[in-house]
Design an enzyme around this catalytic site. Structure first.
Site, PDB file in Angstrom:
ATOM      1  CE  LYS A 180      -3.787   2.604   0.367  1.00 53.12           C
ATOM      2  NZ  LYS A 180      -4.180   3.022   1.426  1.00 53.12           N
ATOM      3  CG  ASN A 184      -1.048   5.204   0.094  1.00 52.69           C
ATOM      4  OD1 ASN A 184      -0.995   4.491   0.697  1.00 52.69           O
ATOM      5  ND2 ASN A 184      -1.860   6.133  -0.344  1.00 52.69           N
TER       6      ASN A 184
END
Ligand code: PAF
Length: 299
Positions: A180, A184
């Protein structure tokens, strides 16, 4: 279950409403001093709405919680944890859910006895105002323990999964956290700098920069013990860009509203890890500098 949600931003409100819809009793712990709060919750499909009234900031409800879910931004985690420790039972599991990484050691020091778990989510939500939240995108949530006491709480993945599927237990939560983080590192600073929706990054103009960011993240991930092909990170990023094309990223919104961003927990964490492994991350460093510059020039 009695669940305290710490922080009532977009993600906290999304989970608070989704858990309340499953019959759990939700109590909010937040900076605003009001003792009750109304939430209009809107699901992914437009007619799917609900309205809830939650108790807020009640120390007796906090101490009777079966679970505490902390959804504040990474840079607020330490203060949030300090604010609950005087009333928190040491047997209550605490789940920390935020973009970025790097808060774990401090949380473990502040909560030496509690089961501590981390979650990373790709669910998306938008807070229209202080009293309403809209679920704007669906994606997986992963939950995993970061201390031995937390390992006994696999069942919490089921609780979260019933509220907002899909949620899965992960034996090594750092792996989905890194994956993740890559997304990001790619999407958040670029959308904040260009003040655009996520979908704009699908333009060919951004291909080289997104690829460079993902290549650097893959190198740091490999050094940290999570070997990953950079093509896989690019593909993952492109999938999120397409799935959330109409959304504004959290960092775009923070910059648009002149709020502190999560850049230090996202790109800053990557740069720190790269430094530790003596790796260069020029593409990420340039993005980090640009966001820092924007933050320093808020009016
Ligand atoms: O921070 C966000 O906005 C989200 O994590 C993501 C995945 C970039 C989608 O907007």
């Amino acid at each position: 279950m009695n669940i305290t949600v710490v922080g009532a931003g977009a993600i906290g409100s999304l989970w608070a409403g989704a858990l309340a819809r499953q019959g759990h009793t939700i109590h909010l712990w937040r900076r605003q001093t009001a003792s009750v709060s109304t939430l209009h919750w809107q699901g992914l499909d437009a007619p799917d709405t609900d309205t809830f009234t939650f108790h807020c900031n009640q120390v007796d409800l906090l101490s009777r919680s079966d679970i505490v879910l902390i959804t504040v931004k990474a840079f607020q985690v330490s203060e949030a944890v300090r604010s609950i420790t005087p009333w928190l039972c040491t047997s209550t599991p605490v789940i920390v859910m935020h973009n970025g990484m790097g808060t774990e050691n401090e949380v473990l020091q502040l909560l030496p006895d509690n089961p501590v778990l981390y979650a990373t989510t790709s669910q998306a939500a938008l807070r229209a105002d202080n009293h309403s939240v809209r679920h704007t995108g669906s994606g997986p949530t992963y939950l995993g323990a970061v201390n031995t006491a937390g390992e006994l709480w696999h069942a919490l993945a089921g609780v979260l999964n019933t509220a907002l599927a899909p949620c899965q237990w992960h034996e090594d939560i750092h792996y989905p956290q890194w994956q993740k983080l890559a997304v990001n590192c790619a999407i958040n600073p670029l959308t904040a700098i260009h003040q655009c929706r996520n979908g704009y990054l699908a333009e060919p103009d951004f291909t080289a920069e997104l690829t460079a960011v993902c290549r650097e993240v893959a190198a740091v991930m490999a050094a940290a013990g999570y070997p990953t092909r950079s093509e896989e990170l690019v593909q993952r990023t492109m999938t999120v860009i397409r799935a959330t094309a109409a959304n504004y990223s959290s960092m775009q919104q923070d910059v648009a509203n002149q709020r502190p961003t999560e850049i230090d927990a996202i790109t800053g964490f990557l740069i720190e890890q790269a430094h530790h492994f003596q790796l260069a991350t020029p593409a990420n460093f340039a993005l980090w500098q640009q966001i820092k510059h924007l933050e320093q020039n808020y009016g």
